[in-house]
Design a protein around this motif. Sequence first.
Motif, PDB file in Angstrom:
ATOM      1  N   THR A   8       0.934  -1.179   0.114  1.00 11.70           N
ATOM      2  CA  THR A   8      -0.026   0.087  -0.070  1.00 11.70           C
ATOM      3  C   THR A   8       0.947   1.102  -0.100  1.00 11.70           C
ATOM      4  O   THR A   8       2.109   1.385   0.431  1.00 11.70           O
ATOM      5  CB  THR A   8      -0.828   0.084   1.257  1.00 11.70           C
ATOM      6  OG1 THR A   8      -0.074   0.295   2.386  1.00 11.70           O
ATOM      7  CG2 THR A   8      -1.773  -1.153   1.282  1.00 11.70           C
ATOM      8  N   ILE A   9       0.156   2.515  -0.466  1.00 13.24           N
ATOM      9  CA  ILE A   9       1.070   3.616  -0.187  1.00 13.24           C
ATOM     10  C   ILE A   9       1.545   3.995   1.183  1.00 13.24           C
ATOM     11  O   ILE A   9       2.346   4.472   1.378  1.00 13.24           O
ATOM     12  CB  ILE A   9       0.151   4.793  -0.837  1.00 13.24           C
ATOM     13  CG1 ILE A   9       0.119   4.681  -2.548  1.00 13.24           C
ATOM     14  CG2 ILE A   9       0.658   5.966  -0.466  1.00 13.24           C
ATOM     15  CD1 ILE A   9      -0.593   5.669  -3.242  1.00 13.24           C
ATOM     16  N   GLN A  25       2.716  12.958   1.300  1.00 12.19           N
ATOM     17  CA  GLN A  25       1.328  12.945   1.679  1.00 12.19           C
ATOM     18  C   GLN A  25       0.608  14.054   0.952  1.00 12.19           C
ATOM     19  O   GLN A  25      -0.628  14.106   0.144  1.00 12.19           O
ATOM     20  CB  GLN A  25       0.855  13.078   3.167  1.00 12.19           C
ATOM     21  CG  GLN A  25      -0.475  12.927   3.393  1.00 12.19           C
ATOM     22  CD  GLN A  25      -1.260  11.603   3.110  1.00 12.19           C
ATOM     23  OE1 GLN A  25      -0.619  10.673   2.819  1.00 12.19           O
ATOM     24  NE2 GLN A  25      -2.480  11.501   2.790  1.00 12.19           N
ATOM     25  N   ARG A  28       0.038  13.163  -2.707  1.00 10.63           N
ATOM     26  CA  ARG A  28      -1.378  12.104  -2.617  1.00 10.63           C
ATOM     27  C   ARG A  28      -2.668  12.774  -2.575  1.00 10.63           C
ATOM     28  O   ARG A  28      -3.509  12.538  -3.254  1.00 10.63           O
ATOM     29  CB  ARG A  28      -0.959  11.276  -1.590  1.00 10.63           C
ATOM     30  CG  ARG A  28      -2.079   9.929  -1.488  1.00 10.63           C
ATOM     31  CD  ARG A  28      -1.620   9.107  -0.072  1.00 10.63           C
ATOM     32  NE  ARG A  28      -2.455   8.193   0.151  1.00 10.63           N
ATOM     33  CZ  ARG A  28      -2.148   7.250   0.962  1.00 10.63           C
ATOM     34  NH1 ARG A  28      -1.595   7.595   2.142  1.00 10.63           N
ATOM     35  NH2 ARG A  28      -2.819   6.322   1.076  1.00 10.63           N
ATOM     36  N   HIS A  32      -5.859  13.154  -5.247  1.00 15.05           N
ATOM     37  CA  HIS A  32      -7.260  12.926  -4.857  1.00 15.05           C
ATOM     38  C   HIS A  32      -8.128  13.996  -4.836  1.00 15.05           C
ATOM     39  O   HIS A  32      -9.433  13.881  -5.402  1.00 15.05           O
ATOM     40  CB  HIS A  32      -7.408  12.189  -3.473  1.00 15.05           C
ATOM     41  CG  HIS A  32      -7.007  10.877  -3.308  1.00 15.05           C
ATOM     42  ND1 HIS A  32      -7.503   9.870  -3.920  1.00 15.05           N
ATOM     43  CD2 HIS A  32      -5.781  10.281  -2.766  1.00 15.05           C
ATOM     44  CE1 HIS A  32      -6.808   8.713  -3.667  1.00 15.05           C
ATOM     45  NE2 HIS A  32      -5.813   8.837  -2.677  1.00 15.05           N
ATOM     46  N   GLU A  39      -7.406   5.145  -8.410  1.00 14.53           N
ATOM     47  CA  GLU A  39      -7.209   3.908  -7.488  1.00 14.53           C
ATOM     48  C   GLU A  39      -5.640   4.070  -7.115  1.00 14.53           C
ATOM     49  O   GLU A  39      -4.783   4.478  -8.000  1.00 14.53           O
ATOM     50  CB  GLU A  39      -7.387   2.817  -8.048  1.00 14.53           C
ATOM     51  CG  GLU A  39      -7.188   1.568  -7.398  1.00 14.53           C
ATOM     52  CD  GLU A  39      -7.408   0.209  -8.321  1.00 14.53           C
ATOM     53  OE1 GLU A  39      -6.985  -0.765  -7.932  1.00 14.53           O
ATOM     54  OE2 GLU A  39      -7.501   0.348  -9.595  1.00 14.53           O
ATOM     55  N   GLU A  40      -5.668   4.093  -5.665  1.00 15.03           N
ATOM     56  CA  GLU A  40      -4.267   3.833  -5.298  1.00 15.03           C
ATOM     57  C   GLU A  40      -3.509   2.471  -5.353  1.00 15.03           C
ATOM     58  O   GLU A  40      -4.027   1.748  -5.091  1.00 15.03           O
ATOM     59  CB  GLU A  40      -3.991   4.447  -3.767  1.00 15.03           C
ATOM     60  CG  GLU A  40      -4.626   5.765  -3.384  1.00 15.03           C
ATOM     61  CD  GLU A  40      -4.332   5.918  -2.197  1.00 15.03           C
ATOM     62  OE1 GLU A  40      -3.950   5.020  -1.240  1.00 15.03           O
ATOM     63  OE2 GLU A  40      -4.158   7.163  -1.738  1.00 15.03           O
ATOM     64  N   PRO A  47       4.368   4.309  -5.103  1.00 13.93           N
ATOM     65  CA  PRO A  47       2.963   4.533  -5.260  1.00 13.93           C
ATOM     66  C   PRO A  47       2.659   5.210  -6.438  1.00 13.93           C
ATOM     67  O   PRO A  47       3.498   6.084  -7.653  1.00 13.93           O
ATOM     68  CB  PRO A  47       3.115   6.010  -4.186  1.00 13.93           C
ATOM     69  CG  PRO A  47       4.042   5.641  -3.129  1.00 13.93           C
ATOM     70  CD  PRO A  47       5.128   5.194  -4.096  1.00 13.93           C
ATOM     71  N   PHE A  49      -1.147   5.750  -9.122  1.00 17.80           N
ATOM     72  CA  PHE A  49      -2.560   6.112  -9.264  1.00 17.80           C
ATOM     73  C   PHE A  49      -3.083   5.738 -10.636  1.00 17.80           C
ATOM     74  O   PHE A  49      -2.525   6.312 -11.675  1.00 17.80           O
ATOM     75  CB  PHE A  49      -2.740   7.484  -8.911  1.00 17.80           C
ATOM     76  CG  PHE A  49      -2.465   8.018  -7.436  1.00 17.80           C
ATOM     77  CD1 PHE A  49      -3.472   8.084  -6.466  1.00 17.80           C
ATOM     78  CD2 PHE A  49      -1.247   8.502  -7.154  1.00 17.80           C
ATOM     79  CE1 PHE A  49      -3.015   8.321  -5.398  1.00 17.80           C
ATOM     80  CE2 PHE A  49      -0.785   9.016  -6.044  1.00 17.80           C
ATOM     81  CZ  PHE A  49      -1.883   8.956  -4.892  1.00 17.80           C
ATOM     82  N   TYR A  58       2.812   8.489 -10.736  1.00 20.30           N
ATOM     83  CA  TYR A  58       3.666   7.984 -10.072  1.00 20.30           C
ATOM     84  C   TYR A  58       4.467   9.013  -9.171  1.00 20.30           C
ATOM     85  O   TYR A  58       4.627  10.053  -9.459  1.00 20.30           O
ATOM     86  CB  TYR A  58       4.706   6.970 -10.301  1.00 20.30           C
ATOM     87  CG  TYR A  58       4.126   5.986 -11.299  1.00 20.30           C
ATOM     88  CD1 TYR A  58       4.282   4.646 -11.020  1.00 20.30           C
ATOM     89  CD2 TYR A  58       3.947   6.354 -12.713  1.00 20.30           C
ATOM     90  CE1 TYR A  58       3.818   3.506 -11.887  1.00 20.30           C
ATOM     91  CE2 TYR A  58       3.481   5.283 -13.771  1.00 20.30           C
ATOM     92  CZ  TYR A  58       3.535   3.988 -13.304  1.00 20.30           C
ATOM     93  OH  TYR A  58       3.255   3.163 -14.207  1.00 20.30           O
TER      94      TYR A  58
END
Length: 119
Positions: A8-9, A25, A28, A32, A39-40, A47, A49, A58
């Motif tokens: 996971t991220i 963050q 990130r 969003h 989708e993560e 990481p 998306f 990325y």
Amino acid sequence: MAKTDFKTIDEYQCSFPAEVQERMQAIREIVHQVAPEAEEVISYQIPAFKTGKKFLIYYSAYAKHISLASPWSEALLKEFAKELKGLKVSKSAIQFPNEEPLPLGLIKQIVTFRKNEAG
């Protein structure tokens, strides 16, 4: 960084110091905001998306910088040429030095551009 099997991220980000986690963050959260449907995922152990089957963006952290990555189109590199001047840029990554504040407005514009490209 010893761990290389991130699922996971959150796992990825937690493997870095707090100040680097905060920078990641922020990216990130921008993704969003711009693409709430994204989708993560972890891809290439960093990481990423996805929107549908296409990768949007990325990011990854290193000792001296954070990279924002994607196979950049000629159109994107041309659109942001002025803003990217002075940064280390390749066909697939843009490096933001850790000793400088993240250009959050620029990152938001890049993510928005990529979302429009990805269709």
